[in-house]
Motif scaffolding. Structure first.
Motif, PDB file in Angstrom:
ATOM      1  N   MET A   1       0.821  -1.457   0.190  1.00 30.76           N
ATOM      2  CA  MET A   1      -0.149   0.414  -0.433  1.00 30.76           C
ATOM      3  C   MET A   1       0.814   1.481  -0.192  1.00 30.76           C
ATOM      4  SD  MET A   1      -3.458  -0.178   2.221  1.00 30.76           S
ATOM      5  CE  MET A   1      -4.729  -1.394   1.844  1.00 30.76           C
ATOM      6  N   THR A   2       0.387   2.032  -1.011  1.00 30.69           N
ATOM      7  CA  THR A   2       1.316   3.662  -0.782  1.00 30.69           C
ATOM      8  C   THR A   2       0.880   4.213   0.627  1.00 30.69           C
ATOM      9  OG1 THR A   2      -0.632   4.034  -2.386  1.00 30.69           O
ATOM     10  CG2 THR A   2       1.856   4.909  -3.067  1.00 30.69           C
ATOM     11  N   LYS A   3       2.005   5.470   0.708  1.00 27.72           N
ATOM     12  CA  LYS A   3       1.733   6.043   1.547  1.00 27.72           C
ATOM     13  C   LYS A   3       0.834   6.570   1.649  1.00 27.72           C
ATOM     14  CE  LYS A   3       4.822   9.832   3.489  1.00 27.72           C
ATOM     15  NZ  LYS A   3       5.628  10.402   2.932  1.00 27.72           N
ATOM     16  N   GLU A   4      -0.328   7.247   2.621  1.00 25.18           N
ATOM     17  CA  GLU A   4      -1.192   8.142   2.710  1.00 25.18           C
ATOM     18  C   GLU A   4      -1.015   9.432   2.841  1.00 25.18           C
ATOM     19  OE1 GLU A   4      -4.639   7.743   4.881  1.00 25.18           O
ATOM     20  OE2 GLU A   4      -3.674   5.914   6.360  1.00 25.18           O
ATOM     21  N   PRO A   5      -1.885  10.393   1.961  1.00 24.89           N
ATOM     22  CA  PRO A   5      -1.252  11.313   1.791  1.00 24.89           C
ATOM     23  C   PRO A   5      -1.278  12.148   2.990  1.00 24.89           C
ATOM     24  CG  PRO A   5      -3.834  11.163   1.329  1.00 24.89           C
ATOM     25  CD  PRO A   5      -2.870   9.560   1.395  1.00 24.89           C
TER      26      PRO A   5
ATOM     27  N   PHE B   1      -2.383  15.616   5.657  1.00 28.23           N
ATOM     28  CA  PHE B   1      -3.231  16.776   5.045  1.00 28.23           C
ATOM     29  C   PHE B   1      -2.959  18.187   6.525  1.00 28.23           C
ATOM     30  CE2 PHE B   1      -5.231  13.229   3.365  1.00 28.23           C
ATOM     31  CZ  PHE B   1      -5.598  13.615   2.119  1.00 28.23           C
TER      32      PHE B   1
ATOM     33  N   ALA C   1      -1.534  19.834  14.218  1.00 23.76           N
ATOM     34  CA  ALA C   1      -0.678  19.581  12.206  1.00 23.76           C
ATOM     35  C   ALA C   1      -0.310  20.330  12.194  1.00 23.76           C
ATOM     36  CB  ALA C   1      -2.241  20.136  11.376  1.00 23.76           C
TER      37      ALA C   1
ATOM     38  N   ARG D   1       3.275  19.738  14.237  1.00 22.99           N
ATOM     39  CA  ARG D   1       3.551  18.222  13.692  1.00 22.99           C
ATOM     40  C   ARG D   1       4.489  18.897  12.516  1.00 22.99           C
ATOM     41  NH1 ARG D   1      -1.424  15.763  13.968  1.00 22.99           N
ATOM     42  NH2 ARG D   1      -1.673  15.703  11.984  1.00 22.99           N
TER      43      ARG D   1
ATOM     44  N   PHE E   1     -10.135  16.962  -8.129  1.00 22.41           N
ATOM     45  CA  PHE E   1     -11.169  16.750  -6.527  1.00 22.41           C
ATOM     46  C   PHE E   1      -9.846  14.883  -6.398  1.00 22.41           C
ATOM     47  CE2 PHE E   1     -13.866  19.316  -8.294  1.00 22.41           C
ATOM     48  CZ  PHE E   1     -13.551  20.197  -7.281  1.00 22.41           C
ATOM     49  N   ASP E   2      -9.181  14.604  -7.045  1.00 23.32           N
ATOM     50  CA  ASP E   2      -8.640  13.596  -7.013  1.00 23.32           C
ATOM     51  C   ASP E   2      -7.926  13.295  -6.606  1.00 23.32           C
ATOM     52  OD1 ASP E   2      -7.536  11.266  -8.178  1.00 23.32           O
ATOM     53  OD2 ASP E   2      -6.955  11.231 -10.302  1.00 23.32           O
ATOM     54  N   PRO E   3      -7.910  12.132  -5.735  1.00 26.35           N
ATOM     55  CA  PRO E   3      -6.488  11.974  -4.532  1.00 26.35           C
ATOM     56  C   PRO E   3      -5.738  11.510  -5.046  1.00 26.35           C
ATOM     57  CG  PRO E   3      -8.477  10.623  -4.125  1.00 26.35           C
ATOM     58  CD  PRO E   3      -9.086  11.264  -5.356  1.00 26.35           C
ATOM     59  N   SER E   4      -5.678  10.835  -6.086  1.00 30.17           N
ATOM     60  CA  SER E   4      -4.738  10.372  -6.757  1.00 30.17           C
ATOM     61  C   SER E   4      -4.115  10.634  -8.035  1.00 30.17           C
ATOM     62  CB  SER E   4      -5.193   8.679  -6.822  1.00 30.17           C
ATOM     63  OG  SER E   4      -5.334   8.271  -7.711  1.00 30.17           O
ATOM     64  N   TRP E   5      -4.259  11.965  -8.092  1.00 33.49           N
ATOM     65  CA  TRP E   5      -3.701  13.019  -8.822  1.00 33.49           C
ATOM     66  C   TRP E   5      -2.164  12.967 -10.102  1.00 33.49           C
ATOM     67  CZ3 TRP E   5      -6.827  15.996 -12.429  1.00 33.49           C
ATOM     68  CH2 TRP E   5      -6.086  16.622 -13.388  1.00 33.49           C
ATOM     69  N   ARG E   6      -2.476  12.824 -11.033  1.00 34.19           N
ATOM     70  CA  ARG E   6      -1.337  11.867 -11.525  1.00 34.19           C
ATOM     71  C   ARG E   6      -0.565  13.803 -12.151  1.00 34.19           C
ATOM     72  NH1 ARG E   6      -4.054   8.215 -15.926  1.00 34.19           N
ATOM     73  NH2 ARG E   6      -5.332   9.370 -16.042  1.00 34.19           N
TER      74      ARG E   6
ATOM     75  N   VAL F   1       0.165  16.517 -14.691  1.00 33.01           N
ATOM     76  CA  VAL F   1       0.372  16.363 -16.022  1.00 33.01           C
ATOM     77  C   VAL F   1       1.495  17.110 -16.620  1.00 33.01           C
ATOM     78  CG1 VAL F   1      -0.800  18.432 -17.359  1.00 33.01           C
ATOM     79  CG2 VAL F   1      -2.027  16.980 -15.469  1.00 33.01           C
TER      80      VAL F   1
END
Lengths: 324, 324, 324, 324
Positions: C1-5, C7, C80, C83, C280-285, C287
C-alpha cells in the motif's frame, strides 16, 4: 411600388424624468450606475453615461411626483427637422419651438396623442472630457468610471398609453418609426409595441396603461453590452437596499438580458445587459406575439415579472398595486 | 445648410467567397460555426447563420484560388435601388443587371474602383424554417443549432485595396456610406477605414493592400454577441486543428471582442464576440487614429497580431509572408 | 500500500510584498482592484479583498526594493501545526516562532531551500464588517465594494527559484503539497511546477529563475471568478496608465483566464478571471508538458507573453531585460 | 485542543439515477448536455462529461420509477477506505462489499440513515480518450464536444430526507463531511444543509422532504464554470421542449449561478454556471440562514422558484403538487 421609408428621425437623444427626491435620484445614477453629473440649471440635474457622446442624456428635475418630463429625438439633418416640424404642426399635437437647453440648441416641442412631451432637435453639443478624463480609446468620449457598475449609454424609453395603437400610428406616420414587434390582443389591437428609427429593436416602446391613465412613464433604459454587468450591479443594488423589481433575466421581445429597478424618485429603470438582436432589414415584418406564444414574449428565460410590472408607472396613481 | 445624408443603402446582405477546398470550407462553417447549408447550385454552396433572416448570407464557390466572389448590399427600397443604379452607371464602374440568384431577385452588379464586385438588390427571399426548426422565440428565424459554437448573424466584410481613400470616397459618394473611423498616415491619407450605412461601426472596411494588389479580401465576419463564445469556439478550433491567427482579444476600433481564423479554403474569417459600440449620431465625427494613438487602434487589449495579419489576403499572392 | 497523503496544511492564508512606493501600491490595490485597507503597523499596510474571510490577505511593506516579504500558510489544526513545525525543524530551514501579527496569532517561520520566507500558523482573526458593510449574502464577509473592479479573494503565489525541483520536493515532502502540473526539461527536471494543498491547481507555483537568482517573487494573484472582469479591469488599467504585461488570455496550465500587470512598486500581479479546472482526485497524476505540447502550456489562446515574462521578478536584478 | 478534522473521504465520484425512459434520458444528457456514453451493462448506461477524469460519473439505470440508484464517494487512500468501512460497520448502516462496477474496483456499500445508498471506493479507472479525441490541453481528458452546450464535470448531489439533521450528523461523524451552510428552523433544526469534503461549498446537500418520505433525490448537478452557458443551454432546452423549472438565476447559498430542469426520466438536474465561492478555511464557521435572511438564501437574484421546487423529488410520490 410601395411608399419609401422616411429617414428624418435618427435617434433617441435624451430624456427628462421627474423626481420628488432629486438628490437621492442623482446619487443612484451616480454611485450605482456610474453616471456623471455634468450640469445643473434650475431644479434640474444633467447627467450622462461614459459612452454617451452628447453633453447629457438624462435630466432629473425636482417635482412633486415622479414621471416623464420629456423625450428628445434627434433629426437626421437640419432639413429633416424642418420637414418633421411642418408635418407635426398639421397633426395639432405641436407646442412650439424652444430656444434650447443645456447641451442642445433650438428644439420643437410637441406631444404624442397620449400627451407625452417630445422635442425634436438638430443642434447638439458634444461632451468634451477634461484632460484627465481623456482616454486612448478614441471612440470612447471619456474614461470608464471606477465607481459603481457603470452603464455605457442611453438605450430606450418605454411609455404607458391609454391607447397603444393610436400612439404607434403617430410615431410611424409622423416621425417615421418602424414597428418591430408587438403583443396582439384578440381583436388584433396592440397591447404593447416596440418601435425604432435605428437598428435597435426599439428606441421607444408603447404599452397599454392598465389603469387607463394617459402620458405615464413605464421605464427608461441604459445599456451595458455584457450580461455579467447585470449580475454585478444586482449585487450593488441589493446590498445598497434598492428594490430590484425583476431580473436579471432574458426577454423574448428584443432578446435582451434585462434587470428592472426603481430609482429613489420612484421611476422604473431598466438595464440592458446585451444588445439582444438587431434589425438591418429595411422591409422588416413586424413580429407578432399572441395566444400560446405570449408566455415567451416578455420573459424568454430566468426571472419572472411581478403583477406590479403590468400596472405600476409614473406618476403613481391611486389604484396601483404596489408602491416602491 | 449642409447636404442631407443619403439613405439608399440599408445593409450588407450577403457575400460570396471562393474556396479551392469547397467541401472542407462548408464543413468548417457547418460544424465549427454551426451554420446551415440551405442550397447548392453549380459550384456554389449557400449557407446561413441561425439568426440571419434572409435565405442565405454566405456563398462558397469552388475556385482555383481563394478570395472574394462578390458582396451584396440591400437598398432601402425599390426606388432607392433605381436611384443608386443610375448613379453607379455614371461612375463607369457598373457591370449590369443579373436576373437573380438563390435567395434573391434581380440585382445590379458593379465594382469598387479597386475591382471588388458588389451587387445591389431589393428583392429578397426570407428563410422559412421547416416545422421542426421553428422556435417560440418569434424574432429568431430558426432554433439555435446544437452543433459547434453557432454564430448568430453576418456582421461585416473587410477588403484590401491598392488605394484606400479612392475606394472610401466611392462608398461614401456613390452609396452613402459613412466614414466611422480611420487610421491616418502622416500625409493624412487613410491606411484603413471603417464605413457603415447602419448603426454598426462598419459594414465594410477598406485597408491598404501591403502588396499593392487590387481587389483582394482581408476577411469576412460573423457575429456572436457574447464574448464567452469566442473562448468556446477557440477550444473547438484549436482541438480540431484549425489555425487561430489572433484572438480572442479586444479591438480599439469598434471596441469589439474578436478572433481571426483561416477557413480551410484560405480565407480569413473574423468572429465578433460582442457588439462593440454603436453609432446613432447622424453627424458622427470620424474617429482618427494616428501617431502615438495607433498602438491602441487595432488591439485595445489581449491578443497581439502577427505580421502576417497586415499582409495576408486572398487570393494569396507570391510575396506573402505566411501561408496558412 | 502506498503511503497516505498528508493533510496538515490547509491553504495559502496571506502574503507580504515589499514596495519602494508604498502609498502608490496601496492606491493601486484600493482603487483599481477594489481592496480595502484594514490596518497599518510600522511600515506595513494590511489589505483584503471583499470575499477574503480573514482579517487581511495582503501586506504591503515599504522597502528599498520590491519583492516578497513572506508567505503565510494555515495548518488544518493546532495539532497539524505542531507536527509540521517538528518536521520543518529537522530540515534545517526553520527560523523560529513569532508572537503573531495583525490578524493572526503565533506563527512558525522558516524558508524554502531557495530562501523564500514562509510562516505556518493556526490562530487567525476573522474580518468583522462594520454594520454598514454587512450584507444579506451571509457567506460574503462584507458588501461588494463599488470602487474599481473589485477582486474577490486571494488566489495563489508564484515564486522564482534557482532550483525548481529542490523547492518542489521541499513543499511536497515537508508540507504535503501535491504536484499538479509541471513543465519538463529534456533532462526531466522541472522548469516550472504548480502545487496545491487545496482543490485549486495551485496555491504555490515554482518557476526556474532565468537569472539564476534565489528567493525572488514572480507574481501574486487575486481572483474574480468571471472572465468579463478581466476585460473590465483592463479598461481601468489602460486608462489609468498602468502597464498590462499580458492578457486577458487563457492559460493551458490551470485553464484559467489571466491578466498580468505590474503594481506601482514593481511587483507583478496576476488576476484570475475564472476558476480554471479543479482537482478533486486524491491520486492525481501530475500533468507533464514537454516537447511539442509546450506551446500550449502557458497560453492556450489569446494574449501572448513578452520575453520579459520569463525573466522579470522582484527584487529586480541587473541583467533584467525590461524594467516596468 | 479541538479534535482534528478527518480527511478520509476525498470527493463525490459518481452517481446513479433511475429512469423509466432510459433512451430518452441518455439522449438528454448526450445531445443537450454534450455528455458521452462510455459503456452499457445490463439495464445501465454509463456516461461522462468531457472534463470528468474517471471512466464515468453518471449511471442511468432503467427502472419503473425515477430516483436515486446510488452515490459513490472516493476515499483519500486505500487505508482511509478501510478505516471508514470499519466505522460505518459500527453504525449498523453497512451493507457490504461489492466486487466493482464499470469504471471502478471493489466498493463498500451502505446507506444514510434515511436510506440513500452510498458506496465508498478507492480503485478507479481513468478515462482514456481515443486518439482522435485527445487534446493538446493536457489537463483536459478529451476534446470539448461540439454537441449541445457541453457540461464540464460532475458537481454535487442534493438529497431529500425525512430528518435532515440525523443525516447531516451521519455525514459529519462517520464520513468527515463539513457543514458549510444551513437553513435553520425556529427550533434550530436544519431545514436544509450543504456539506463538503472538498473546497466546494457542497458535494452533498440534504433537504427536508416536504412529503415526509425517505431516501428520495432532489437533484444531481453538473458544472459549466461560465454563467453564459446557462443562457446558451436554456435556449436549447426551451427550443427542444424541455421544462426549465427555474433559472438561470443566482443562489445565495453557494453564490452559484443555477438552472433546474427535469430530465426525461423525471429526475431534476441542476446546472451550475460558475464556481460560486469556495472554502479553504479549515475552521469554517457554518453559515446559518434564518428569519429575515431566509429570503436571500436560495435566490440571491434573478429567477424565482416554483412551489413545486420545495416538494417534488424522485421517486415521485402521490401528493406531489406537480408532475413533469
Amino acid at each position: 411600388m410601395t411608399k419609401e421609408p422616411m429617414f428624418d428621425v435618427a435617434q433617441l437623444a435624451h430624456f427628462e424624468i421627474y423626481s420628488p427626491k432629486l438628490e437621492e435620484s442623482v446619487e443612484f445614477f451616480k454611485n450605482i450606475l456610474g453616471m456623471d453629473e455634468v450640469g445643473r440649471r434650475g431644479n434640474s440635474v444633467y447627467m450622462r453615461a461614459y459612452e454617451d457622446h452628447y453633453h447629457n442624456t438624462l435630466i432629473i428635475t425636482e417635482n412633486d411626483e415622479a414621471g416623464l418630463g420629456h423625450i428628445a429625438l434627434r433629426a437626421t439633418s437640419a432639413q429633416a427637422l424642418e420637414r418633421r416640424v411642418a408635418e407635426i404642426e398639421k397633426t395639432g399635437y405641436g407646442i412650439g419651438w424652444i430656444e434650447g437647453d443645456v447641451g442642445h440648441g433650438r428644439a420643437y416641442q410637441f406631444t404624442t396623442p397620449d400627451g407625452h412631451k417630445i422635442e425634436l432637435l438638430w443642434d447638439v453639443e458634444y461632451y468634451e472630457a477634461p484632460e484627465d478624463q481623456k482616454t486612448p480609446l478614441l471612440n470612447r468620449p471619456q474614461k470608464r468610471p471606477n465607481r459603481g457598475v457603470p452603464v455605457r449609454r442611453l438605450d430606450h424609453i418605454n411609455l404607458l398609453a391609454s391607447d397603444t395603437d393610436k400612439n404607434v400610428e403617430f410615431l410611424k406616420e409622423v416621425l417615421g418609426f418602424n414597428l418591430r414587434e408587438r403583443i396582439v390582443a384578440d381583436d388584433d389591437s396592440s397591447i404593447a409595441a416596440w418601435l425604432s428609427v435605428s437598428n435597435l429593436v426599439h428606441d421607444i416602446a408603447i404599452m397599454g396603461d392598465a389603469l387607463g391613465e394617459s402620458g405615464r412613464l413605464h421605464h427608461i433604459c441604459y445599456w451595458y453590452g455584457f450580461p455579467q454587468h447585470l449580475s454585478d450591479v444586482a449585487d450593488l443594488l441589493i446590498e445598497a437596499g434598492y428594490n430590484i423589481e425583476a431580473g436579471p433575466g432574458k426577454h423574448g421581445v428584443t432578446q435582451a438580458a434585462f434587470l428592472y429597478v426603481m430609482e429613489p424618485g420612484g421611476n422604473r429603470v431598466e438595464l440592458f445587459g446585451d444588445p439582444g438582436y438587431q434589425i438591418f432589414d429595411p422591409s422588416w415584418r413586424t413580429v407578432e406575439w399572441k395566444g400560446k406564444d405570449l408566455e415567451k414574449s416578455i420573459i424568454w428565460h430566468g426571472s419572472t415579472l411581478p403583477q406590479e410590472f403590468f400596472q405600476y408607472g409614473t406618476p403613481i396613481k391611486s389604484g396601483e398595486l404596489v408602491k416602491p
